[in-house]
Design a protein around this motif. Sequence first.
Motif, PDB file in Angstrom:
ATOM      1  N   LEU A 244       1.250  22.536 -32.589  1.00  0.00           N
ATOM      2  CA  LEU A 244       2.406  23.316 -32.133  1.00  0.00           C
ATOM      3  C   LEU A 244       3.221  22.424 -31.204  1.00  0.00           C
ATOM      4  O   LEU A 244       2.655  21.703 -30.380  1.00  0.00           O
ATOM      5  CB  LEU A 244       1.917  24.555 -31.356  1.00  0.00           C
ATOM      6  N   ASP A 245       4.540  22.464 -31.332  1.00  0.00           N
ATOM      7  CA  ASP A 245       5.361  21.702 -30.392  1.00  0.00           C
ATOM      8  C   ASP A 245       6.708  22.421 -30.191  1.00  0.00           C
ATOM      9  O   ASP A 245       7.163  23.165 -31.058  1.00  0.00           O
ATOM     10  CB  ASP A 245       5.599  20.275 -30.909  1.00  0.00           C
ATOM     11  N   VAL A 246       7.296  22.183 -29.041  1.00  0.00           N
ATOM     12  CA  VAL A 246       8.597  22.758 -28.693  1.00  0.00           C
ATOM     13  C   VAL A 246       9.431  21.670 -28.033  1.00  0.00           C
ATOM     14  O   VAL A 246       8.908  20.906 -27.220  1.00  0.00           O
ATOM     15  CB  VAL A 246       8.427  23.936 -27.680  1.00  0.00           C
ATOM     16  N   HIS A 247      10.691  21.550 -28.409  1.00  0.00           N
ATOM     17  CA  HIS A 247      11.614  20.677 -27.675  1.00  0.00           C
ATOM     18  C   HIS A 247      12.882  21.456 -27.353  1.00  0.00           C
ATOM     19  O   HIS A 247      13.335  22.294 -28.129  1.00  0.00           O
ATOM     20  CB  HIS A 247      11.952  19.416 -28.486  1.00  0.00           C
ATOM     21  N   ARG A 248      13.430  21.119 -26.207  1.00  0.00           N
ATOM     22  CA  ARG A 248      14.604  21.809 -25.662  1.00  0.00           C
ATOM     23  C   ARG A 248      15.878  21.107 -26.166  1.00  0.00           C
ATOM     24  O   ARG A 248      15.902  19.886 -26.347  1.00  0.00           O
ATOM     25  CB  ARG A 248      14.519  21.708 -24.144  1.00  0.00           C
ATOM     26  N   LEU A 278       7.569  16.610 -36.687  1.00  0.00           N
ATOM     27  CA  LEU A 278       6.537  15.573 -36.891  1.00  0.00           C
ATOM     28  C   LEU A 278       5.523  15.581 -35.753  1.00  0.00           C
ATOM     29  O   LEU A 278       4.365  15.236 -35.954  1.00  0.00           O
ATOM     30  CB  LEU A 278       7.161  14.177 -37.035  1.00  0.00           C
ATOM     31  N   HIS A 279       5.937  15.995 -34.569  1.00  0.00           N
ATOM     32  CA  HIS A 279       4.978  16.085 -33.460  1.00  0.00           C
ATOM     33  C   HIS A 279       3.937  17.157 -33.749  1.00  0.00           C
ATOM     34  O   HIS A 279       2.745  16.961 -33.543  1.00  0.00           O
ATOM     35  CB  HIS A 279       5.690  16.394 -32.138  1.00  0.00           C
ATOM     36  N   ALA A 280       4.404  18.335 -34.224  1.00  0.00           N
ATOM     37  CA  ALA A 280       3.467  19.413 -34.550  1.00  0.00           C
ATOM     38  C   ALA A 280       2.515  18.952 -35.655  1.00  0.00           C
ATOM     39  O   ALA A 280       1.306  19.196 -35.608  1.00  0.00           O
ATOM     40  CB  ALA A 280       4.235  20.654 -34.990  1.00  0.00           C
TER      41      ALA A 280
HETATM   42 MG    MG Z   1       6.886  16.733 -28.795  1.00  0.00          MG
END
Ligand code: MG
Length: 405
Positions: A244-248, A278-280
């Motif tokens: 799981l990832d989140v970016h602002r 891709l981070h997730a």
């Molecule tokens: Mg990230």
Amino acid sequence: MSRVSSTESNMKIVALVVAAGRGARMGGEIPKQYQNLADTPVLRRTLENLIKIPVISNVCVVIHPDDMDLYTTAAEGLPILPPVIGGAERQDSVLAGLTAISAQNAPDYVLIHDAARPLVVADVVHRIIEALNDGASGAIPALPVADTLKAVSPDKTITHTVDRTHLWRAQTPQGFVFADIYQAHTAATQTVTDDISLLEKSGYSVKIVQGDARLSKLTEPADFQDLERYLRPQSMDIRTGFGLDVHRFEPGNAVILAGVSIPFHKTLRGHSDADVALHALTDALLGSISAGDIGDHFPPSEPKWRGVESAVFLKHAADLIHETGGYITQVDLTIICEAPKIGPHRHAMRNTIAQILNIDVDRVSVKATTTERLGFTGREEGIAAQAIATVSLPQHSKLQESDLC
Ligand code: MG
């Protein structure tokens, strides 16, 4: 020479295995024929499968001069002839092998085989020998071409569709009347990519026999994974990992999602290229082998990861899985945002991920959803992504977190 009309015990058939190549497309520190396929070097599998076929009297391997140690390990204990040192080109290696065989009571037939086709099929060998018994000088296994073939100009524009009705894909082992192929090789003045072309050029009768999909050549890492699946479909340890990832968002003109740059009136803030998708996915792969998370492997505190393409992170996670002898079965990614629209880019995203992971695109799923304008994604403050990865690891794998990090 006189033709022998049967495969009675007086018939001498030698298999000549060409293992002198470097296998540049495969990568890795050692040539592909010495790399492990389901725990056994490819060359050893090839040799064991040839030895098992009773009609083959003996087996001889042509090797690269640098590979003697690798060969000695791979062929240890096998009842075969001493190895022969090959030459610069495949053709030189084959000639060196034929000469060595000829020096010790030349056989009736020779089967010239690529080391990188480990699953030798006895039925195919029998069909080859039958064709030689019927009077052909050479006989090779081949499969009809299934795909549509396009002829293209150097700039990749399609010029026309090739009629594939009469086209077949050649495989090995390629069988020959020994005297004919030895004569053709000795007299050869041109370089050819396979032995049968020498006979074709010299006017000998050459035939094809039905090949077998299992005789496919190992060329790229994905081919190894395919054969691994075939060799031990029951014995893999199936695992899954979640990410799981989140970016602002911040002001900008494009976002990068799953390796694809999408023009947009904002961008995602982050230390790297902020590719939340891709981070997730990277975290999902790391999770599948309990190898920590992306921050452990690529600490944001290290300046060297600033602005780096997230494909580097994903590739690293895939490499860790491959190092265990495992492979990636499937990845499934969901991108959560109101905008930009993901649909038009989904195809490109799947292809990009498939390329980075070196798996078929039908093993890559990319989905998108909104949150009905609820929450931070609904307010268009940022983008979230979730991913699940399924991997198959060898049962015997002694994974240690310390080995992976
Ligand atoms: Mg990230």
